[in-house]
Design a protein around this motif. Sequence first.
Motif, PDB file in Angstrom:
ATOM      1  N   SER A 233       0.852  -1.198   0.000  1.00  0.00           N
ATOM      2  CA  SER A 233       0.000   0.000   0.000  1.00  0.00           C
ATOM      3  C   SER A 233       0.881   1.240   0.000  1.00  0.00           C
ATOM      4  O   SER A 233       2.104   1.149   0.233  1.00  0.00           O
ATOM      5  CB  SER A 233      -0.914   0.036   1.239  1.00  0.00           C
ATOM      6  OG  SER A 233      -0.152   0.310   2.409  1.00  0.00           O
ATOM      7  N   GLY A 234       0.272   2.385  -0.197  1.00  0.00           N
ATOM      8  CA  GLY A 234       1.004   3.647  -0.107  1.00  0.00           C
ATOM      9  C   GLY A 234       1.497   3.897   1.312  1.00  0.00           C
ATOM     10  O   GLY A 234       2.600   4.413   1.520  1.00  0.00           O
ATOM     11  N   SER A 235       0.667   3.533   2.281  1.00  0.00           N
ATOM     12  CA  SER A 235       1.052   3.721   3.685  1.00  0.00           C
ATOM     13  C   SER A 235       2.292   2.906   4.021  1.00  0.00           C
ATOM     14  O   SER A 235       3.210   3.393   4.689  1.00  0.00           O
ATOM     15  CB  SER A 235      -0.090   3.278   4.608  1.00  0.00           C
ATOM     16  OG  SER A 235      -1.261   3.989   4.306  1.00  0.00           O
TER      17      SER A 235
ATOM     18  N   THR B 197      -2.707  16.862   5.195  1.00  0.00           N
ATOM     19  CA  THR B 197      -2.464  15.696   4.357  1.00  0.00           C
ATOM     20  C   THR B 197      -3.352  14.581   4.875  1.00  0.00           C
ATOM     21  O   THR B 197      -3.981  14.708   5.930  1.00  0.00           O
ATOM     22  CB  THR B 197      -0.983  15.268   4.404  1.00  0.00           C
ATOM     23  OG1 THR B 197      -0.798  14.125   3.533  1.00  0.00           O
ATOM     24  CG2 THR B 197      -0.526  14.893   5.805  1.00  0.00           C
ATOM     25  N   PHE B 198      -3.397  13.486   4.128  1.00  0.00           N
ATOM     26  CA  PHE B 198      -4.053  12.291   4.641  1.00  0.00           C
ATOM     27  C   PHE B 198      -3.183  11.757   5.782  1.00  0.00           C
ATOM     28  O   PHE B 198      -1.954  11.808   5.717  1.00  0.00           O
ATOM     29  CB  PHE B 198      -4.201  11.259   3.528  1.00  0.00           C
ATOM     30  CG  PHE B 198      -4.858   9.989   3.990  1.00  0.00           C
ATOM     31  CD1 PHE B 198      -6.114  10.022   4.574  1.00  0.00           C
ATOM     32  CD2 PHE B 198      -4.220   8.764   3.862  1.00  0.00           C
ATOM     33  CE1 PHE B 198      -6.714   8.858   5.016  1.00  0.00           C
ATOM     34  CE2 PHE B 198      -4.821   7.597   4.295  1.00  0.00           C
ATOM     35  CZ  PHE B 198      -6.075   7.643   4.877  1.00  0.00           C
TER      36      PHE B 198
ATOM     37  N   THR C 210       0.506   9.845   5.929  1.00  0.00           N
ATOM     38  CA  THR C 210       1.821  10.487   5.807  1.00  0.00           C
ATOM     39  C   THR C 210       2.476  10.582   7.182  1.00  0.00           C
ATOM     40  O   THR C 210       3.659  10.255   7.356  1.00  0.00           O
ATOM     41  CB  THR C 210       1.669  11.928   5.241  1.00  0.00           C
ATOM     42  OG1 THR C 210       0.782  11.914   4.139  1.00  0.00           O
ATOM     43  CG2 THR C 210       3.010  12.499   4.830  1.00  0.00           C
TER      44      THR C 210
ATOM     45  N   ASP D  10       5.842  12.272  -0.808  1.00  0.00           N
ATOM     46  CA  ASP D  10       4.575  11.539  -0.734  1.00  0.00           C
ATOM     47  C   ASP D  10       3.823  11.847  -2.022  1.00  0.00           C
ATOM     48  O   ASP D  10       3.136  12.866  -2.139  1.00  0.00           O
ATOM     49  CB  ASP D  10       3.760  11.935   0.497  1.00  0.00           C
ATOM     50  CG  ASP D  10       2.483  11.103   0.622  1.00  0.00           C
ATOM     51  OD1 ASP D  10       2.056  10.520  -0.395  1.00  0.00           O
ATOM     52  OD2 ASP D  10       1.909  11.044   1.726  1.00  0.00           O
TER      53      ASP D  10
ATOM     54  N   ALA E   4       1.504   9.991  -3.399  1.00  0.00           N
ATOM     55  CA  ALA E   4       0.325   9.111  -3.433  1.00  0.00           C
ATOM     56  C   ALA E   4      -0.803   9.672  -4.292  1.00  0.00           C
ATOM     57  O   ALA E   4      -1.675   8.927  -4.743  1.00  0.00           O
ATOM     58  CB  ALA E   4      -0.178   8.859  -2.013  1.00  0.00           C
ATOM     59  N   GLN E   5      -0.779  11.005  -4.527  1.00  0.00           N
ATOM     60  CA  GLN E   5      -1.860  11.626  -5.303  1.00  0.00           C
ATOM     61  C   GLN E   5      -1.345  12.213  -6.615  1.00  0.00           C
ATOM     62  O   GLN E   5      -2.092  12.899  -7.305  1.00  0.00           O
ATOM     63  CB  GLN E   5      -2.513  12.748  -4.478  1.00  0.00           C
ATOM     64  CG  GLN E   5      -3.059  12.262  -3.144  1.00  0.00           C
ATOM     65  CD  GLN E   5      -3.861  13.322  -2.390  1.00  0.00           C
ATOM     66  OE1 GLN E   5      -3.972  14.455  -2.827  1.00  0.00           O
ATOM     67  NE2 GLN E   5      -4.419  12.929  -1.255  1.00  0.00           N
TER      68      GLN E   5
ATOM     69  N   SER F 150       0.776   5.493  -4.014  1.00  0.00           N
ATOM     70  CA  SER F 150      -0.322   4.622  -3.598  1.00  0.00           C
ATOM     71  C   SER F 150      -1.079   4.196  -4.844  1.00  0.00           C
ATOM     72  O   SER F 150      -1.272   4.999  -5.758  1.00  0.00           O
ATOM     73  CB  SER F 150      -1.277   5.381  -2.673  1.00  0.00           C
ATOM     74  OG  SER F 150      -2.514   4.694  -2.575  1.00  0.00           O
TER      75      SER F 150
ATOM     76  N   LYS G 183      -7.049   6.331  -6.691  1.00  0.00           N
ATOM     77  CA  LYS G 183      -5.926   7.210  -7.043  1.00  0.00           C
ATOM     78  C   LYS G 183      -5.798   7.318  -8.572  1.00  0.00           C
ATOM     79  O   LYS G 183      -6.392   6.526  -9.302  1.00  0.00           O
ATOM     80  CB  LYS G 183      -4.619   6.676  -6.428  1.00  0.00           C
ATOM     81  CG  LYS G 183      -4.638   6.638  -4.894  1.00  0.00           C
ATOM     82  CD  LYS G 183      -4.575   8.028  -4.264  1.00  0.00           C
ATOM     83  CE  LYS G 183      -5.023   8.058  -2.819  1.00  0.00           C
ATOM     84  NZ  LYS G 183      -4.025   7.708  -1.827  1.00  0.00           N
TER      85      LYS G 183
HETATM   86  C1  PLP Z   1      -3.751   7.632  -0.311  1.00  0.00           C
HETATM   87  C2  PLP Z   1      -2.679   8.334   0.403  1.00  0.00           C
HETATM   88  C3  PLP Z   1      -1.764   7.651   1.229  1.00  0.00           C
HETATM   89  C4  PLP Z   1      -1.926   6.223   1.616  1.00  0.00           C
HETATM   90  O1  PLP Z   1      -1.979   5.317   0.575  1.00  0.00           O
HETATM   91  P1  PLP Z   1      -2.718   3.898   0.786  1.00  0.00           P
HETATM   92  O2  PLP Z   1      -2.382   3.162  -0.455  1.00  0.00           O
HETATM   93  O3  PLP Z   1      -4.172   4.179   0.919  1.00  0.00           O
HETATM   94  O4  PLP Z   1      -2.151   3.270   1.990  1.00  0.00           O
HETATM   95  C5  PLP Z   1      -0.722   8.380   1.774  1.00  0.00           C
HETATM   96  N1  PLP Z   1      -0.582   9.696   1.550  1.00  0.00           N
HETATM   97  C6  PLP Z   1      -1.460  10.388   0.789  1.00  0.00           C
HETATM   98  C7  PLP Z   1      -1.246  11.846   0.576  1.00  0.00           C
HETATM   99  C8  PLP Z   1      -2.546   9.733   0.206  1.00  0.00           C
HETATM  100  O5  PLP Z   1      -3.425  10.429  -0.518  1.00  0.00           O
END
Ligand code: PLP
Length: 371
Positions: free
Chosen positions: A59-61, A85-86, A89, A157, A159-160, A181, A186
Amino acid sequence: MDIQFVDLKKQYASIKPEIDAAMQRVISNTAFILGKEVESFESQFAAYCNSKHCIGVSSGSEALKLALEAMGVGPGDEVISVPNTFVATIDAIHHNRARPVLVEVDKDTYNLDPSKLKKAITPKTKAILPVDLYGQPADYDAINEVAQQHGLFVLEDAAQSHGAEYKGRRTGSLAQAACFSYYPGKNLGAYGDGGSVVTGDAELADKLRLLRNYGQRVKYRHVLVGYNNRLDALQAAILSAKLKHLDDWNKARRLHAKQYAEQLSGVAEVETPAEPSGFQGVYHLYVIRCKSGTRDPLMQFLEKNGVHAGLHYPVPVHLQEAYAHLGYKRGAFPVTEDYAERILSLPMFPELAEQEITYVTDKVIEFYRSN
Ligand SMILES: *Cc1c(COP(=O)(O)O)cnc(C)c1O
């Protein structure tokens, strides 16, 4: 009209034969863990980012967590990031038992304000973790310059921001490493969880390959204590099929953003996203700012009219209960706190139709005319 915030069914319908074939290929080969499918996606995505290595993870996390660990972040260290942020992070810093140190964001780009960076650096600072929020890259030249002066790692980060560009270079190649992510919604999304770390640093890449797979290069020979954080072969095959379309999908998002901005340009109560020159965002989210006190009623009005909007994010990290122990008070980050009350994410996905965007903006205009 009923306009979803994100509609993944439309996208599947547009590429069904490719996705079905990719899944069937993996199932027929019964090669579900690592192997050819994962390696193939990794090399394609590294090339896409103009970087050398991509390490697929679960996963992104987990990508963020493992990347910080591979950089040597641990107890007693501080990692600088942002309050808007989500939460993942900041969780990644916490899970490495380091301390998150938050820095206010720029009022136009929503991203880490490099002019506030120096003041946050202490002898304990180990790394900077900027976020490319809503699909817009952070200001990496300014951030990298400060990092170099102080001998700090920079981890993106991203992820987006798959495919976004900063001064002609793609995210994934803007810092020592970048985390992506592949969460389904996404810009490049799997059909389940997935993520990756992209880096030009061979040593870091090697460490990450070990960490995601029990610390083993050879089966049952564990050279370090690792985890099970691998990207599924099934997800890798789906991602390889979808990667071919990413540029077209991002182009569509940018066109939608342009249409939104044009059609909302006459609404004095609404500010549309800014794109400084040299930045090319990929609009993972299309976030407007509403005049104080009007966001919640606007959101309700849109919902009543079949337009599903979102909030990213309603509560900044420093005001979350989970992070009360960091000791930040309300008022610590005025820009972030003000924006949390005023931001609204309008529907955004590549398959959105022109008339649907017009319907959304008509409803926004109608709301402000009658209020
Ligand atoms: C989605 C997201 C994550 C986490 O990614 P996952 O794949 O859902 O674990 C981390 N940081 C940001 C900014 C995100 O948008």
